[in-house]
Design a protein around this motif. Structure first.
Motif, PDB file in Angstrom:
ATOM      1  N   ARG A  14       0.824  -1.204   0.000  1.00 27.85           N
ATOM      2  CA  ARG A  14       0.000   0.000   0.000  1.00 27.85           C
ATOM      3  C   ARG A  14       0.860   1.255   0.000  1.00 27.85           C
ATOM      4  N   ALA A  64      -4.248   4.692  -4.235  1.00 29.96           N
ATOM      5  CA  ALA A  64      -4.340   4.420  -2.804  1.00 29.96           C
ATOM      6  C   ALA A  64      -4.297   5.697  -1.970  1.00 29.96           C
ATOM      7  N   GLU A  79       2.074   1.887  -3.489  1.00 30.71           N
ATOM      8  CA  GLU A  79       0.996   2.424  -4.323  1.00 30.71           C
ATOM      9  C   GLU A  79       0.719   3.886  -3.989  1.00 30.71           C
ATOM     10  N   ILE A  80       0.831   4.241  -2.710  1.00 33.15           N
ATOM     11  CA  ILE A  80       0.643   5.641  -2.311  1.00 33.15           C
ATOM     12  C   ILE A  80       1.756   6.509  -2.889  1.00 33.15           C
ATOM     13  N   THR A  95      -7.704   7.063  -1.771  1.00 35.16           N
ATOM     14  CA  THR A  95      -8.477   6.216  -0.859  1.00 35.16           C
ATOM     15  C   THR A  95      -8.193   6.571   0.592  1.00 35.16           C
ATOM     16  N   GLU A  96      -6.913   6.797   0.916  1.00 33.82           N
ATOM     17  CA  GLU A  96      -6.554   7.153   2.288  1.00 33.82           C
ATOM     18  C   GLU A  96      -7.117   8.517   2.676  1.00 33.82           C
TER      19      GLU A  96
END
Length: 280
Positions: free
Chosen positions: A94, A133, A97-98, A136-137
């Motif tokens: 993750r 991501a 991806e961030i 999303t966060e």
């Protein structure tokens, strides 16, 4: 926590306490309700099943109990280690991806802040944008803000607490600084500097990977074509005038199973080296 649980936890070895604390932190970062002790028990069960399976498989083909016990123990340890590291690998995936989209999201935030947009509006636009991501966060942080009534800096720090990425932590620190000093002119410039540095690092990682690919491409050609061809020539020509210690079944197993497995191992290794931002 019940008293007997606290006592049993304190009576455990120090290294086990540290492992359980680290695992509990990882589970919390992923939002899992599973406890570290439950995860440890699951890993032990997986290791026990792997031991039994490896022991049966070994005894099916070989008659060497001591070597079989060592092989089964190694298989059990390997399976337990793989299962135990599942959460950390998920967090690291993750994070990659961030970091892939982070520079572009920071660029957008810096431009909008310098144009005078409100910080909350900038976060909402990032959450609705296609930044993978990271969007999303941010969306989860905004939902947490609406649900719990937390401040924007605390919600941003919550994003940072769920990650191992130093780049993300630094970016969040700059975003918190920009929020708390919102009246200053050019408040998006520090965020922009972080974005430029992240882009420069990505460019450096891309050059490093291209340099590695020059060698890995030659290695893959050798492993997939040259080595099997030389092995086949050695078996077919050498068997006519020298005694070779390979049975026909072994030759078939090496050619049909061994070399393809070696090719797949090299392919997966190359794939693991590809930076996240270069993946399609």
């Amino acid at each position: 926590m019940p008293i007997f649980c606290r006592r049993s936890f304190c009576m455990q070895p120090a290294f086990l306490n540290e492992l359980l604390l680290a695992k509990g932190k990882e589970l919390e970062m992923l939002g899992s309700l599973e406890s570290a002790q439950e995860r440890l028990g699951f890993c032990a069960k997986a290791g026990a099943l792997a031991f039994v399976g490896a022991w049966l498989l070994w005894n099916l083909f070989f008659d060497a109990p001591l070597e079989g016990a060592i092989f089964s123990f190694l298989c059990a340890f390997g399976v337990s280690a793989i299962v135990w590291g599942t959460e950390r690998r998920a967090i690291q995936k993750r994070d990659r991806e961030i970091e892939r989209h982070l520079p572009f999201a920071l660029m957008q935030a810096s431009v909008e802040l310098n144009l005078g947009r409100h910080f909350d509006d900038c976060l909402a636009r990032i959450a609705k944008s296609n930044y993978g991501a990271f969007s999303t966060e941010v969306l989860a942080a905004l939902a947490r803000k609406a649900r719990l009534g937390e401040s924007v800096p605390n919600c941003l720090r919550w994003i940072s607490s769920r990650s191992f990425s130093h780049a993300l932590k630094r970016a969040i620190a700059q975003m918190v600084f920009a929020y708390e000093h919102g009246e200053q002119r050019g408040k998006g410039n520090p965020i922009r500097r972080v974005a430029v540095e992240l882009l420069a690092r990505q460019k450096s990682e891309a050059r490093k990977f291209m340099g590695q690919m020059a060698f890995l491409s030659l290695a893959f050609i050798a492993v997939s074509a040259i080595v099997p061809a030389m092995f086949s020539a050695f078996i077919s020509i050498g068997s006519s005038f020298m005694e070779i210690g390979f049975s026909p079944l072994q030759v078939i197993a090496i050619t049909a199973i061994g070399f393809p497995l070696l090719d797949l191992t090299l392919i997966f290794y190359i794939k693991s080296l590809v930076p996240e931002f270069l993946k399609v």
